[in-house]
Design a protein around this motif. Sequence first.
Motif, PDB file in Angstrom:
ATOM      1  N   THR A  13       4.510 -56.796  -5.550  1.00 17.98           N
ATOM      2  CA  THR A  13       5.058 -57.385  -6.747  1.00 17.98           C
ATOM      3  C   THR A  13       5.522 -58.788  -6.472  1.00 17.98           C
ATOM      4  OG1 THR A  13       7.409 -56.967  -6.549  1.00 17.98           O
ATOM      5  CG2 THR A  13       6.040 -55.131  -7.210  1.00 17.98           C
ATOM      6  N   GLY A  14       5.773 -59.516  -7.527  1.00 24.91           N
ATOM      7  CA  GLY A  14       6.390 -60.818  -7.392  1.00 24.91           C
ATOM      8  C   GLY A  14       7.878 -60.654  -7.274  1.00 24.91           C
ATOM      9  N   ALA A  15       8.604 -61.760  -7.133  1.00 25.10           N
ATOM     10  CA  ALA A  15      10.045 -61.668  -7.031  1.00 25.10           C
ATOM     11  C   ALA A  15      10.676 -62.958  -7.469  1.00 25.10           C
ATOM     12  CB  ALA A  15      10.441 -61.358  -5.603  1.00 25.10           C
ATOM     13  N   VAL A  16      11.960 -62.883  -7.830  1.00 22.64           N
ATOM     14  CA  VAL A  16      12.687 -64.034  -8.312  1.00 22.64           C
ATOM     15  C   VAL A  16      13.995 -64.120  -7.584  1.00 22.64           C
ATOM     16  CG1 VAL A  16      13.687 -65.126 -10.341  1.00 22.64           C
ATOM     17  CG2 VAL A  16      11.672 -63.718 -10.588  1.00 22.64           C
ATOM     18  N   GLY A  17      14.459 -65.345  -7.319  1.00 23.93           N
ATOM     19  CA  GLY A  17      15.794 -65.527  -6.801  1.00 23.93           C
ATOM     20  C   GLY A  17      16.006 -64.812  -5.498  1.00 23.93           C
ATOM     21  N   GLY A  18      17.100 -64.059  -5.393  1.00 23.62           N
ATOM     22  CA  GLY A  18      17.410 -63.431  -4.127  1.00 23.62           C
ATOM     23  C   GLY A  18      17.948 -62.053  -4.293  1.00 23.62           C
ATOM     24  N   ILE A  19      18.027 -61.308  -3.184  1.00 19.53           N
ATOM     25  CA  ILE A  19      18.543 -59.955  -3.233  1.00 19.53           C
ATOM     26  C   ILE A  19      19.622 -59.752  -2.191  1.00 19.53           C
ATOM     27  CG2 ILE A  19      16.331 -59.031  -4.011  1.00 19.53           C
ATOM     28  CD1 ILE A  19      15.948 -57.864  -1.256  1.00 19.53           C
ATOM     29  N   VAL A  20      20.514 -58.813  -2.467  1.00 20.60           N
ATOM     30  CA  VAL A  20      21.492 -58.359  -1.502  1.00 20.60           C
ATOM     31  C   VAL A  20      21.397 -56.852  -1.458  1.00 20.60           C
ATOM     32  CG1 VAL A  20      23.927 -58.067  -1.030  1.00 20.60           C
ATOM     33  CG2 VAL A  20      23.082 -60.265  -1.795  1.00 20.60           C
ATOM     34  N   GLY A  21      21.385 -56.292  -0.265  1.00 19.97           N
ATOM     35  CA  GLY A  21      21.353 -54.843  -0.131  1.00 19.97           C
ATOM     36  C   GLY A  21      19.971 -54.279  -0.289  1.00 19.97           C
ATOM     37  N   GLY A  22      19.031 -55.011  -0.831  1.00 20.00           N
ATOM     38  CA  GLY A  22      17.661 -54.550  -0.929  1.00 20.00           C
ATOM     39  C   GLY A  22      16.822 -55.256   0.113  1.00 20.00           C
ATOM     40  N   ALA A  23      15.595 -54.827   0.256  1.00 17.91           N
ATOM     41  CA  ALA A  23      14.760 -55.509   1.201  1.00 17.91           C
ATOM     42  C   ALA A  23      13.338 -55.513   0.769  1.00 17.91           C
ATOM     43  CB  ALA A  23      14.834 -54.843   2.552  1.00 17.91           C
ATOM     44  N   GLY A  24      13.889 -55.921   1.573  1.00 19.53           N
ATOM     45  CA  GLY A  24      12.825 -55.436   1.894  1.00 19.53           C
ATOM     46  C   GLY A  24      13.345 -54.376   2.834  1.00 19.53           C
ATOM     47  N   MET A 186     -12.037 -52.138   5.400  1.00 24.71           N
ATOM     48  CA  MET A 186     -10.815 -51.789   4.687  1.00 24.71           C
ATOM     49  C   MET A 186      -9.656 -52.654   5.191  1.00 24.71           C
ATOM     50  SD  MET A 186     -11.976 -49.466   2.663  1.00 24.71           S
ATOM     51  CE  MET A 186     -10.424 -48.903   1.926  1.00 24.71           C
ATOM     52  N   VAL A 187      -8.687 -52.853   4.309  1.00 25.32           N
ATOM     53  CA  VAL A 187      -7.507 -53.650   4.643  1.00 25.32           C
ATOM     54  C   VAL A 187      -6.259 -52.815   4.345  1.00 25.32           C
ATOM     55  CG1 VAL A 187      -6.189 -55.754   4.146  1.00 25.32           C
ATOM     56  CG2 VAL A 187      -8.688 -55.808   4.101  1.00 25.32           C
ATOM     57  N   ILE A 188      -5.344 -52.760   5.299  1.00 25.22           N
ATOM     58  CA  ILE A 188      -4.037 -52.123   5.093  1.00 25.22           C
ATOM     59  C   ILE A 188      -3.045 -53.207   4.706  1.00 25.22           C
ATOM     60  CG2 ILE A 188      -2.170 -50.798   6.148  1.00 25.22           C
ATOM     61  CD1 ILE A 188      -4.246 -49.801   8.206  1.00 25.22           C
ATOM     62  N   ASP A 189      -2.388 -53.032   3.568  1.00 32.55           N
ATOM     63  CA  ASP A 189      -1.349 -53.960   3.116  1.00 32.55           C
ATOM     64  C   ASP A 189      -0.001 -53.373   3.510  1.00 32.55           C
ATOM     65  OD1 ASP A 189       0.408 -55.654   1.861  1.00 32.55           O
ATOM     66  OD2 ASP A 189      -0.652 -55.686  -0.051  1.00 32.55           O
ATOM     67  N   PHE A 190       0.650 -54.005   4.487  1.00 37.34           N
ATOM     68  CA  PHE A 190       1.952 -53.553   4.979  1.00 37.34           C
ATOM     69  C   PHE A 190       3.007 -54.410   4.283  1.00 37.34           C
ATOM     70  CE2 PHE A 190       3.667 -51.316   8.909  1.00 37.34           C
ATOM     71  CZ  PHE A 190       4.977 -51.331   8.471  1.00 37.34           C
ATOM     72  N   ASP A 191       3.642 -53.862   3.261  1.00 34.17           N
ATOM     73  CA  ASP A 191       4.575 -54.628   2.436  1.00 34.17           C
ATOM     74  C   ASP A 191       5.907 -54.789   3.169  1.00 34.17           C
ATOM     75  OD1 ASP A 191       6.330 -55.620   0.481  1.00 34.17           O
ATOM     76  OD2 ASP A 191       5.168 -54.706  -1.119  1.00 34.17           O
ATOM     77  N   ALA A 192       6.067 -55.919   3.847  1.00 31.85           N
ATOM     78  CA  ALA A 192       7.261 -56.134   4.663  1.00 31.85           C
ATOM     79  C   ALA A 192       8.536 -56.129   3.837  1.00 31.85           C
ATOM     80  CB  ALA A 192       7.132 -57.457   5.423  1.00 31.85           C
ATOM     81  N   CYS A 193       8.466 -56.695   2.638  1.00 29.77           N
ATOM     82  CA  CYS A 193       9.666 -56.779   1.808  1.00 29.77           C
ATOM     83  C   CYS A 193      10.207 -55.407   1.469  1.00 29.77           C
ATOM     84  CB  CYS A 193       9.371 -57.546   0.524  1.00 29.77           C
ATOM     85  SG  CYS A 193      10.792 -57.665  -0.574  1.00 29.77           S
ATOM     86  N   LYS A 194       9.347 -54.529   0.983  1.00 31.56           N
ATOM     87  CA  LYS A 194       9.790 -53.194   0.593  1.00 31.56           C
ATOM     88  C   LYS A 194      10.066 -52.303   1.796  1.00 31.56           C
ATOM     89  CE  LYS A 194       7.115 -53.188  -3.706  1.00 31.56           C
ATOM     90  NZ  LYS A 194       6.019 -52.508  -4.439  1.00 31.56           N
TER      91      LYS A 194
END
Length: 415
Positions: A13-24, A186-194
């Motif tokens: 997904t896209g994202a905006v601004g910043g996060i606290v307590g979430g991540a990724g 094939m490609v594995i997408d490792f979503d670092a943020c989440k």
Amino acid sequence: MASFLVACGGGGTGAVGGIVGGAGVTSGDVSGVEDGGVNTSVGGVGGGSGGTGAPSGSLSVGLTDAPACGYNHVYVTVEKVRVNLSDTASDADAGWSEIALPAPKRIDLLTLTNGVVEPLGSTNLPAGKYRQLRLVLASNTTANPFANAVVPTGGSQVALDTPSAQQSGLKLKTDFDVAASQQTNMVIDFDACKSVVKAGNSGKYQLKPVLSVFKRGNTGIEGYVALPLANSNTIVSAQQNGVSIRSTVPNTSGQFILSFLPAGTYTLVINSTGYSTGVITGIPVATAAGNTTVSSSASPFALGASSMSAVSGTVTLAGAPATTATIGITQVLTSAGTVSLAQLSVDSVSATYGISLPRLAPQLGVYSTTTKPALLSADNAAAGNYRITAQALGSTQVAPVNVSSGDVSQGFVFP
């Protein structure tokens, strides 16, 4: 809340601004995956026909990433990839084929954006439809304490606590065909943020892997954003029906490449801290037609500046912190449907989250083959209006918020 990191999403997904307590997340490399693997097999399968005389093909696997939030580096060390025709096969069952790397490979996920793919290798295996893939990571040990680690923005390297199940591999259900005498890429997408989750104020980070796998192709969307947006605070995503299919960050020249998109029509969403959201609808991606170009370095996308407001809160379940909950941020637009702005996990100890969102109206445009970039105009009816979705143990709650006047506190209580 005291501080805000950069929020993101991925593969994603896209994202905006910043996060606290979430991540990724450089120029795109969309060449073929190199063969760096060794052919091995488990349970009598693999290495061609597995001794049965059955037709065989080959499988080549690479690793990529969507943007990560609040980190300078996210390292994982890969030992091997395993595949099976059965989606219910356990670790000890027969039928596994492997791509075993010659030596464990430590990879910085944050270098794998804009179509960059890290090759993991290839192997011969029986032709058929493969329904399970496992990515096996090395463990952090006394001798190698940072095999899997993160470097928070402004901080130093910290070991990444990994799940005990990783010894048998991080499991993905798949549905891809390997044809006789042909290679499947094939490609594995490792979503670092989440996948990276902060553990309260302990200074620790946990790996809760979020992965997807897809067939490597040669179609996508590419373009440029203006140089003030050419930084890691900017997330560019290709979406369909409010779901982000691919996302990335622009490189230092402002270029972005959203690779490996299936043929179809997409909405491009551009988010950046301190700017209004940009949304361009009706972007075609055709099979085998290469990338669709939406802007150039001479005529890049530019967004209007916007003040930001924070949305933060805690998710509770049965009176206790819902530490596995996730948060989604969407916005409903007048003529472009719903777009996703962020997906994040709550803090794994306190179950808190926080994100900053633009107060001013998003800017909308429609793709044109003759006018690049598309002309943008403000969707004033959507200014400051967002939907916060919390999910916990299969239950969902949705809360509308308006940030036009300032910060908003929005918690969720699940019975």
